[in-house]
Write an enzyme that holds these catalytic residues in place. Structure first.
Site, PDB file in Angstrom:
ATOM      1  N   ASP A 140      14.691  11.872  14.947  1.00 45.51           N
ATOM      2  CA  ASP A 140      15.216  10.658  14.365  1.00 45.51           C
ATOM      3  C   ASP A 140      14.439   9.681  14.259  1.00 45.51           C
ATOM      4  O   ASP A 140      13.090   9.851  15.650  1.00 45.51           O
ATOM      5  CB  ASP A 140      16.376  10.696  14.638  1.00 45.51           C
ATOM      6  CG  ASP A 140      17.667   9.443  14.499  1.00 45.51           C
ATOM      7  OD1 ASP A 140      17.068   9.124  13.668  1.00 45.51           O
ATOM      8  OD2 ASP A 140      18.032   9.656  14.442  1.00 45.51           O
TER       9      ASP A 140
ATOM     10  N   GLU B   1      26.200   3.346  12.601  1.00 42.94           N
ATOM     11  CA  GLU B   1      25.306   3.997  14.454  1.00 42.94           C
ATOM     12  C   GLU B   1      26.022   3.478  15.378  1.00 42.94           C
ATOM     13  O   GLU B   1      27.429   2.289  15.892  1.00 42.94           O
ATOM     14  CB  GLU B   1      23.404   3.428  14.286  1.00 42.94           C
ATOM     15  CG  GLU B   1      23.644   4.710  12.959  1.00 42.94           C
ATOM     16  CD  GLU B   1      22.017   4.665  13.308  1.00 42.94           C
ATOM     17  OE1 GLU B   1      21.095   4.756  14.516  1.00 42.94           O
ATOM     18  OE2 GLU B   1      21.567   5.144  11.990  1.00 42.94           O
TER      19      GLU B   1
HETATM   20  C1  BGC Z   1      20.303   8.013  12.025  1.00 41.06           C
HETATM   21  C2  BGC Z   1      19.930   9.090  11.685  1.00 41.06           C
HETATM   22  C3  BGC Z   1      19.345   8.139  10.139  1.00 41.06           C
HETATM   23  C4  BGC Z   1      17.231   7.897  10.502  1.00 41.06           C
HETATM   24  C5  BGC Z   1      16.806   6.801   9.182  1.00 41.06           C
HETATM   25  C6  BGC Z   1      18.661   7.077  12.656  1.00 41.06           C
HETATM   26  O1  BGC Z   1      18.950   5.559  13.390  1.00 41.06           O
HETATM   27  O2  BGC Z   1      19.940   8.234  13.786  1.00 41.06           O
HETATM   28  O3  BGC Z   1      20.638   9.845  11.218  1.00 41.06           O
HETATM   29  O4  BGC Z   1      18.823   9.636   8.985  1.00 41.06           O
HETATM   30  O5  BGC Z   1      17.876   6.560  11.416  1.00 41.06           O
HETATM   31  O6  BGC Z   1      17.604   6.205   8.957  1.00 41.06           O
END
Ligand code: BGC
Length: 613
Positions: free
Chosen positions: A273, A469
């Protein structure tokens, strides 16, 4: 593609490539940089395996043609024939509810709404339409589907979860992957199932937190959906920010290598991630070594990919990361690129869907609208207030009534989503959808125009504003060492602030402010109850439509309403709400999460939802 269905042929081709690669070229393949910090020359000079767009990171005027030009330039750099072995770059985006970063995309309901539809066939069609919109921008990889089985609705990513019930998530997992990847032909993109594993099980629903459960429960609840996704051929898996019983997944060799790769036979590659490896240790070099040796194959890096590459080079040179581990990672990356047919595909600008268009197409919007109407859950209905008559003079109110940005939620145009109608091009707000079929309807956002001599009924659209998030977390319990207390934590570039050194220990989004401290809507957004009461005080019955990424405690709002609909985060096609309000289609959504009550008990169980006769 079909030419690669023979495993011997595939492995011969991989070995042939690997034998020609220098150590630097191999390590370059293990890097995915964010587009803001990567030029096409960087891709050529450092053999980078991938580039991504982080949430809201968009080229030019953010139209499909800008994306195609960008993807084409990176791809051409990766294929530059200057004596090195050309390996086509793979470009990744978060198309998690449609290719919603791009202006004019069809924006589908977030996963929680799809869960309420209880319709695996629909989910496969949503994924197919999404794949075509991704391809129409010259891109070939999405970080989707999210297979989180959210256990605590305080979690800001609850809306990315189809359900708290592993069986429902499992019934969607393979279908969504098949919809994206299909036969790996020209209509398909590469999927990335995420986040491995236990992201939905953290204590108190804290984003990037600690999942404190037994292995039996981890397998039964959180790993179960992955079995279907892997059986459907998911080519990539994203590691998760969360820890399992105190050990971070990015450094968890047992989970990444022994369970995922060895036991479950996953033969694609693991992507980290967003700087996810960095949090394994305050010592960057130790952190990168831990992740690589645990089984991370490709590193997603927000900004300083050069440091990651340099560190990997040092770790290989001093033997901390064995060459065999590097070769395994690169074999996996090459295997995905070969199986997807990337070596045979023409440059992005010349691919079928780049030329055919299809971005925001009517056919895709029709699927999204169907998904909206199937996702609506009727929680309360008094008498026969629904369906509404198109001849009525309907008052439409509420802060989310005419706000396409709010109805799309996070991961739309910007990482944290947007407000208003301007940036959601195409589609309809809920008000626009109602007005299109009931021309006498009137809009008064705060409800102050309510007039019982004219309005026989009101539709009030209330709820949350967009978030993504950890910034969507409801933090009931203060976090120690993380959470809003960490004011010195690194900022996130996706918020337009400069990145810190990336050395925070605990993750990025937990260092940002949370959404609130209560699940009670009347305390989170008191303006909503005020709007409803302004209208009911006039004796006008109210049909409430709730826009939210999760169930909320809505006891007073529901008591004031003659009917109450949970609409989740429906996306761009607000017309789907009118389809149901006016009885053109049945209400058929059923809860995929339990709905809470004041005292923390369950007010409505999974599966609940009224029908109209
Ligand atoms: C998230 C992921 C995402 C990634 C890329 C991260 O902060 O947890 O789900 O795919 O960012 O944007």
């Amino acid at each position: 593609m079909s030419a690669m269905s023979n495993p011997n042929e595939l492995s011969q081709r991989i070995e042939h490539l690997l034998a020609q690669m220098s150590v630097d070229q191999k390590l370059g393949q293990m890097i995915q940089g964010e587009r803001m910090s990567v030029t096409p020359d960087d891709v050529a000079n450092h053999h980078l395996g991938s580039v991504l767009s982080g949430g809201g990171s968009c080229p030019g005027a953010n139209r499909p043609e800008d994306w195609i030009a960008m993807a084409d330039a990176y791809w051409a750099a990766s294929m530059r024939d200057d004596g090195r072995l050309p390996i086509p770059l793979i470009y990744g985006v978060d198309a998690i509810h449609g290719h919603a970063n791009v202006l004019g995309a069809t924006v589908f309901p977030h996963n929680i709404g799809l869960g309420a539809a209880h319709d695996p066939d629909l989910v496969e069609r949503v994924a197919q339409a999404t794949a075509r919109e991704i391809l129409a921008t010259g891109v070939e990889w999405t970080f989707a589907p999210t297979l989180a089985v959210a256990q605590d609705i305080h979690w800001g990513r609850t809306y990315e979860s189809y359900s708290s019930d592993p069986a429902l998530v499992t019934s969607y997992a393979g279908r969504f992957v098949r919809g994206l990847q299909g036969d790996l032909g020209q209509d398909t993109v590469v999927a990335s199932v995420k986040h491995w594993v236990g992201d939905g099980g953290t204590t108190n629903g804290v984003d990037q937190g600690n999942t404190e459960i037994s292995e039996a429960e981890l397998r039964a609840v959180h790993i179960a959906p992955y079995l279907e996704a892997l059986a459907a051929g998911a080519l990539t898996v994203m590691a998760s920010f969360n820890s399992w019983n105190g050990v971070k997944c990015h450094g968890h060799r047992y989970l990444l290598t022994e369970v995922l790769k060895e036991e479950l036979g996953f033969d694609g590659f693991v992507i980290s991630d967003w700087d996810g490896a960095d949090y394994l240790s305050p010592d960057y070099s130790v952190a990168i070594a831990m992740a690589a040796n645990a089984g991370v194959d490709m590193f997603m890096v927000s900004a300083d990919w050069r440091r990651c590459l340099r560190t990997l080079q040092e770790l290989v040179a001093n033997g901390t990361v064995p060459m065999a581990r590097v070769d395994d990672a690169v074999r996996r990356i090459l295997s995905v690129k070969i199986r997807y047919g990337l070596f045979e595909r023409p440059r992005p600008a010349e691919r079928h869907w780049s030329r055919a268009g299809g971005f925001g197409a009517d056919a895709h919007r029709a699927v999204a609208r169907e998904a909206v109407r199937k996702s609506l859950v009727l929680l309360k209905q008094e008498g026969d207030i629904l369906p509404l008559s198109t001849d009525a003079t309907i008052l439409v109110a509420g802060k989310n009534a005419d706000n396409r940005g709010h109805q799309c939620g996070g991961f739309t145009v910007a990482w944290q989503g947007v407000s208003g109608n301007d940036q959601i091009i195409g589609g309809t707000s809920i008000w626009e959808g109602i007005h299109a079929v009931a021309p006498q309807a009137e809009l008064s956002v705060d409800g102050s125009a309510a007039d019982p001599s004219r309005h026989t009924v009101a539709v009030v659209v209330i709820g949350e504003r967009p978030y993504a998030e950890g910034m969507g977390d409801i933090r009931v319990v203060p976090q120690v060492g993380t959470g809003s207390a960490r004011r010195d934590g690194p900022a996130d570039a996706r918020l337009g602030q400069p990145m810190g050194a990336g050395s925070g220990f605990g993750g990025i989004t937990t260092s940002l402010p949370a959404y609130g401290t209560t699940l009670e809507l009347a305390r989170l957004h008191p303006e909503d109850l005020a709007t409803i009461r302004r209208i009911t005080a006039q004796g006008i019955p109210v049909v409430t439509v709730l826009i939210s990424g999760r169930p909320l405690i809505v006891t007073p709002e529901m008591a004031e309403s003659a009917a109450f609909i949970a609409a989740w985060l429906p996306g761009s096609e607000g017309q789907g709400v009118a389809d149901v309000l006016f009885g053109d289609h049945p209400v058929q959504g059923r809860l995929s999460f339990p709905w809470p009550d004041d005292d923390g008990a369950t007010r409505y169980p999974i599966g609940y939802g009224l029908s109209l006769n």
